[in-house]
Design a protein around this motif. Structure first.
Motif, mmCIF file in Angstrom:
data_model
loop_
_atom_site.group_PDB
_atom_site.id
_atom_site.type_symbol
_atom_site.label_atom_id
_atom_site.label_comp_id
_atom_site.label_asym_id
_atom_site.label_seq_id
_atom_site.Cartn_x
_atom_site.Cartn_y
_atom_site.Cartn_z
ATOM 1 N N MET A 38 -14.035 19.888 -8.414
ATOM 2 C CA MET A 38 -14.661 19.867 -9.741
ATOM 3 C C MET A 38 -16.018 20.577 -9.688
ATOM 4 O O MET A 38 -16.814 20.361 -8.773
ATOM 5 C CB MET A 38 -14.861 18.418 -10.204
ATOM 6 C CG MET A 38 -15.575 18.276 -11.542
ATOM 7 S SD MET A 38 -15.784 16.535 -12.005
ATOM 8 C CE MET A 38 -16.743 16.737 -13.500
ATOM 9 N N SER A 39 -16.271 21.442 -10.629
ATOM 10 C CA SER A 39 -17.541 22.150 -10.685
ATOM 11 C C SER A 39 -18.696 21.172 -10.935
ATOM 12 O O SER A 39 -18.580 20.233 -11.723
ATOM 13 C CB SER A 39 -17.509 23.188 -11.808
ATOM 14 O OG SER A 39 -18.796 23.742 -12.002
ATOM 15 N N GLN A 40 -19.816 21.420 -10.249
ATOM 16 C CA GLN A 40 -21.007 20.585 -10.401
ATOM 17 C C GLN A 40 -22.058 21.247 -11.301
ATOM 18 O O GLN A 40 -23.183 20.747 -11.392
ATOM 19 C CB GLN A 40 -21.615 20.305 -9.027
ATOM 20 C CG GLN A 40 -20.715 19.549 -8.084
ATOM 21 C CD GLN A 40 -20.394 18.156 -8.595
ATOM 22 O OE1 GLN A 40 -21.218 17.519 -9.253
ATOM 23 N NE2 GLN A 40 -19.192 17.678 -8.301
ATOM 24 N N ILE A 41 -21.704 22.338 -11.984
ATOM 25 C CA ILE A 41 -22.696 23.098 -12.728
ATOM 26 C C ILE A 41 -23.368 22.254 -13.818
ATOM 27 O O ILE A 41 -24.577 22.343 -14.034
ATOM 28 C CB ILE A 41 -22.065 24.385 -13.335
ATOM 29 C CG1 ILE A 41 -23.143 25.265 -13.963
ATOM 30 C CG2 ILE A 41 -20.963 24.059 -14.322
ATOM 31 C CD1 ILE A 41 -24.102 25.866 -12.966
ATOM 32 N N GLY A 42 -22.598 21.396 -14.488
ATOM 33 C CA GLY A 42 -23.192 20.563 -15.533
ATOM 34 C C GLY A 42 -24.191 19.579 -14.968
ATOM 35 O O GLY A 42 -25.308 19.416 -15.496
ATOM 36 N N ASN A 43 -23.807 18.903 -13.879
ATOM 37 C CA ASN A 43 -24.730 17.973 -13.225
ATOM 38 C C ASN A 43 -25.990 18.682 -12.758
ATOM 39 O O ASN A 43 -27.111 18.174 -12.905
ATOM 40 C CB ASN A 43 -24.055 17.315 -12.013
ATOM 41 C CG ASN A 43 -23.016 16.286 -12.418
ATOM 42 O OD1 ASN A 43 -23.160 15.610 -13.430
ATOM 43 N ND2 ASN A 43 -21.953 16.164 -11.622
ATOM 44 N N ASN A 44 -25.810 19.875 -12.190
ATOM 45 C CA ASN A 44 -26.950 20.584 -11.625
ATOM 46 C C ASN A 44 -27.878 21.146 -12.693
ATOM 47 O O ASN A 44 -29.101 21.179 -12.499
ATOM 48 C CB ASN A 44 -26.459 21.695 -10.698
ATOM 49 C CG ASN A 44 -25.915 21.124 -9.401
ATOM 50 O OD1 ASN A 44 -26.322 20.052 -8.951
ATOM 51 N ND2 ASN A 44 -24.980 21.832 -8.780
ATOM 52 N N ALA B 241 -17.937 22.187 -21.733
ATOM 53 C CA ALA B 241 -17.809 23.636 -21.540
ATOM 54 C C ALA B 241 -18.545 24.000 -20.263
ATOM 55 O O ALA B 241 -19.335 23.209 -19.732
ATOM 56 C CB ALA B 241 -18.409 24.391 -22.728
ATOM 57 N N GLU B 242 -18.295 25.217 -19.778
ATOM 58 C CA GLU B 242 -19.017 25.735 -18.626
ATOM 59 C C GLU B 242 -19.628 27.084 -18.990
ATOM 60 O O GLU B 242 -19.052 27.838 -19.795
ATOM 61 C CB GLU B 242 -18.092 25.897 -17.418
ATOM 62 C CG GLU B 242 -17.702 24.572 -16.780
ATOM 63 C CD GLU B 242 -17.205 24.754 -15.357
ATOM 64 O OE1 GLU B 242 -17.078 25.913 -14.900
ATOM 65 O OE2 GLU B 242 -16.943 23.733 -14.693
#
Length: 220
Positions: free
Chosen positions: A1-7, A41-42
């Motif tokens: 799972m992408s961590q981009i939102g958390n980061n 969204a990403e």
């Protein structure tokens, strides 16, 4: 799972940026940032590359791992990471004020308890806070520290009042913050910014006064 939102959310908090301010850095809207943080969204790859470059974070780490405060601040080679572990037992957990927190329209400094925390080897029972030196913070003409240096401050307690004279310090009350130099004459103590601005130390306002304890500057 992408961590981009958390980061993205953690980057904002560590850097003291609102969703709107973060969005404006990359030509986005507040709604874009909200949707990333809520995993609705990403961001496009070009936006991810911009964020990674702006904050000097490897793209793979931005996407794949939950960044620690120390990684975001590029302190990972010097301080124990935020969550801590067996090595944090004798380290002080310190609230950190980054330079972005002092920029206009960032919504103020807020409560120290709500700030990101770092661990630092301060072998004392005193309370500490860390502040990233910035041109946004008023300081005396003689203030000798480099832009972006991280300055560690010890809270002023009764038992260190005699050590304050000519030492640099910090005054923080609400959204009012400045660096100054202590002047002590008898029982009168002032933190002096310049000839026009100074504050007197009183028991009622003791919570607002801090003394410089240490500095951290990267050597390139």
């Amino acid at each position: 799972m992408s961590q981009i939102g958390n980061n993205i959310k953690k980057l904002r908090k560590v850097k003291g940026l609102s969703q709107q301010a973060f969005a404006e850095l990359f030509g986005l809207t507040r709604g874009n940032i909200s949707s990333y943080e809520e995993f609705r969204a990403e961001p496009r790859i070009e936006v991810i590359l911009q964020i990674a470059k702006y904050f000097s974070i490897p793209v793979a780490e931005l996407l794949e791992k939950q960044l620690t405060v120390n990684e975001i601040l590029n302190f990972e080679d010097y301080f124990v990471e935020e969550k801590g572990g067996k090595n944090t037992k004798n380290l002080a957990q310190i609230p950190f004020l980054g330079r972005e927190a002092f920029q206009v329209d960032q919504g103020g400094i807020g409560y120290l308890a709500d700030l990101p925390q770092i661990y630092f080897p301060a072998y004392s029972k005193s309370r500490f806070m860390a502040v990233e030196n910035s041109s946004f913070i008023p300081r005396p003409v003689s203030f000798p520290f480099e832009e972006n240096a991280v300055l560690f401050f010890e809270h002023v307690e009764v038992d260190i009042l005699h050590t304050l004279h000519k030492h640099f310090g910090l005054y923080l009350k609400g959204d009012v913050l400045f660096f100054g130099q202590y002047e002590v004459e008898g029982k009168d103590i002032e933190l002096v910014l310049n000839d026009w601005k100074k504050v007197s130390f009183t028991a009622e306002e003791a919570e607002c006064f801090w003394k410089l304890y240490a500095k951290f500057e990267k050597v390139f």
